[in-house]
Design an enzyme around this catalytic site. Structure first.
Site, PDB file in Angstrom:
ATOM      1  N   HIS A  17     -11.088  23.682   2.076  1.00 19.34           N
ATOM      2  CA  HIS A  17     -10.495  22.585   2.867  1.00 19.34           C
ATOM      3  C   HIS A  17     -11.589  21.633   3.373  1.00 19.34           C
ATOM      4  O   HIS A  17     -11.434  20.415   3.339  1.00 19.34           O
ATOM      5  CB  HIS A  17      -9.775  23.146   4.110  1.00 19.34           C
ATOM      6  CG  HIS A  17      -8.606  24.040   3.828  1.00 19.34           C
ATOM      7  ND1 HIS A  17      -8.500  25.310   4.341  1.00 19.34           N
ATOM      8  CD2 HIS A  17      -7.482  23.846   3.104  1.00 19.34           C
ATOM      9  CE1 HIS A  17      -7.362  25.864   3.952  1.00 19.34           C
ATOM     10  NE2 HIS A  17      -6.722  24.993   3.203  1.00 19.34           N
ATOM     11  N   LYS A  41       6.966  30.417   9.176  1.00 19.22           N
ATOM     12  CA  LYS A  41       5.810  31.289   8.921  1.00 19.22           C
ATOM     13  C   LYS A  41       5.310  31.842  10.249  1.00 19.22           C
ATOM     14  O   LYS A  41       5.424  31.186  11.270  1.00 19.22           O
ATOM     15  CB  LYS A  41       4.681  30.480   8.286  1.00 19.22           C
ATOM     16  CG  LYS A  41       4.887  30.126   6.833  1.00 19.22           C
ATOM     17  CD  LYS A  41       3.604  29.490   6.297  1.00 19.22           C
ATOM     18  CE  LYS A  41       3.759  28.992   4.873  1.00 19.22           C
ATOM     19  NZ  LYS A  41       2.567  28.256   4.423  1.00 19.22           N
ATOM     20  N   ARG A  90      -6.394  23.101  -7.018  1.00 23.08           N
ATOM     21  CA  ARG A  90      -7.373  24.099  -7.451  1.00 23.08           C
ATOM     22  C   ARG A  90      -7.226  24.451  -8.919  1.00 23.08           C
ATOM     23  O   ARG A  90      -8.200  24.576  -9.637  1.00 23.08           O
ATOM     24  CB  ARG A  90      -7.217  25.385  -6.617  1.00 23.08           C
ATOM     25  CG  ARG A  90      -7.708  25.259  -5.209  1.00 23.08           C
ATOM     26  CD  ARG A  90      -7.280  26.432  -4.388  1.00 23.08           C
ATOM     27  NE  ARG A  90      -5.825  26.519  -4.359  1.00 23.08           N
ATOM     28  CZ  ARG A  90      -5.137  27.304  -3.554  1.00 23.08           C
ATOM     29  NH1 ARG A  90      -5.764  28.112  -2.735  1.00 23.08           N
ATOM     30  NH2 ARG A  90      -3.820  27.313  -3.571  1.00 23.08           N
ATOM     31  N   SER A 128      -6.521  30.446   1.955  1.00 22.98           N
ATOM     32  CA  SER A 128      -6.440  31.064   3.280  1.00 22.98           C
ATOM     33  C   SER A 128      -5.804  32.449   3.183  1.00 22.98           C
ATOM     34  O   SER A 128      -6.181  33.368   3.916  1.00 22.98           O
ATOM     35  CB  SER A 128      -5.605  30.190   4.222  1.00 22.98           C
ATOM     36  OG  SER A 128      -6.207  28.940   4.394  1.00 22.98           O
TER      37      SER A 128
HETATM   38  O1  PNS Z   1      -1.285  24.392   3.477  1.00 22.83           O
HETATM   39  P1  PNS Z   1       0.053  24.314   2.844  1.00 22.83           P
HETATM   40  O2  PNS Z   1       0.950  25.394   3.398  1.00 22.83           O
HETATM   41  O3  PNS Z   1      -0.024  24.320   1.354  1.00 22.83           O
HETATM   42  O4  PNS Z   1       0.698  22.883   3.241  1.00 22.83           O
HETATM   43  C1  PNS Z   1       2.023  22.568   2.893  1.00 22.83           C
HETATM   44  C2  PNS Z   1       2.474  21.261   3.561  1.00 22.83           C
HETATM   45  C3  PNS Z   1       2.135  21.233   5.027  1.00 22.83           C
HETATM   46  C4  PNS Z   1       1.802  20.101   2.871  1.00 22.83           C
HETATM   47  C5  PNS Z   1       4.010  21.134   3.343  1.00 22.83           C
HETATM   48  O5  PNS Z   1       4.615  22.356   3.630  1.00 22.83           O
HETATM   49  C6  PNS Z   1       4.661  20.049   4.192  1.00 22.83           C
HETATM   50  O6  PNS Z   1       4.381  18.885   4.030  1.00 22.83           O
HETATM   51  N1  PNS Z   1       5.534  20.477   5.122  1.00 22.83           N
HETATM   52  C7  PNS Z   1       6.247  19.584   6.018  1.00 22.83           C
HETATM   53  C8  PNS Z   1       7.726  19.447   5.578  1.00 22.83           C
HETATM   54  C9  PNS Z   1       7.829  18.443   4.460  1.00 22.83           C
HETATM   55  O7  PNS Z   1       7.655  17.265   4.636  1.00 22.83           O
HETATM   56  N2  PNS Z   1       8.079  18.940   3.220  1.00 22.83           N
HETATM   57  C10 PNS Z   1       8.069  18.083   2.047  1.00 22.83           C
HETATM   58  C11 PNS Z   1       9.428  17.801   1.523  1.00 22.83           C
HETATM   59  S1  PNS Z   1      10.097  19.244   0.761  1.00 22.83           S
END
Ligand code: PNS
Length: 163
Positions: A17, A41, A90, A128
């Site tokens: 990150h 979560k 990745r 993570s």
């Molecule tokens: O670190 P992560 O868990 O891969 O991040 C995921 C993240 C935060 C990018 C994603 O879950 C997110 O944007 N969540 C907010 C809800 C949302 O807008 N979802 C997208 C439409 S389905």
């Protein structure tokens, strides 16, 4: 002025990150690291802890700001007047999920573009989740994240706070 958002759970933040943030901060005028508060979560670190850790890690990069958010990412982008969402890629395994996320966000808000940075080779394996798994068994996580965060991660398991 191009403002970008780099969203994630950052539970905990890893060298992968950190690498993406440093590179994205060199590309965009302002980079907002947005920490998701996901009620579904149960994170290892609380929202407050993750925000504090990230603020400390990026304190020396003047165009990086850390915020927390709930709800839709595109709504945050609109609220903060950010036109770009940055994600790290990745491997091929990330691609399907990231494509779906980017396309959904694009349907929700046309004006917000997703841009991918390819994770540096030396961090391509890092996540993570695997850091937490190794730490939970007392394994060596020193190559995965800064020493202070590694200690905080071990402490979570040592104190019995997390089983
Ligand atoms: O670190 P992560 O868990 O891969 O991040 C995921 C993240 C935060 C990018 C994603 O879950 C997110 O944007 N969540 C907010 C809800 C949302 O807008 N979802 C997208 C439409 S389905």
């Amino acid at each position: 002025m191009v403002r970008a958002i780099y969203p994630g759970s950052f539970d905990p933040v890893t060298y992968g990150h950190i690498d993406i943030v440093k590179r994205a901060a060199g590309i965009f005028d302002e980079l907002i690291v947005a920490v998701l508060s996901n009620r579904a979560k149960s994170p290892l670190f609380s929202m407050e802890e993750r925000v504090n850790i990230l603020c400390e890690v990026f304190a020396d990069i003047p165009n990086v700001r850390v915020v927390s958010f709930e709800g839709l990412l595109v709504d945050l982008a609109e609220e903060l007047d950010a036109s770009v969402i940055v994600r790290g890629l990745r491997a091929v395994t990330d691609f399907e999920y990231e494509l779906q996320l980017a396309q959904t966000n694009n349907v929700l808000k046309k004006k917000v573009e997703t841009m991918f940075l390819i994770t540096s080779l030396k961090y391509a394996y890092l996540s993570s989740s695997t850091v937490k798994e190794v730490a939970s068994y007392g394994g060596d996580i020193s190559k995965f994240l800064p020493p202070k965060i590694a200690k905080l991660t071990y402490d979570k398991y040592r104190t019995g706070e997390i089983k």
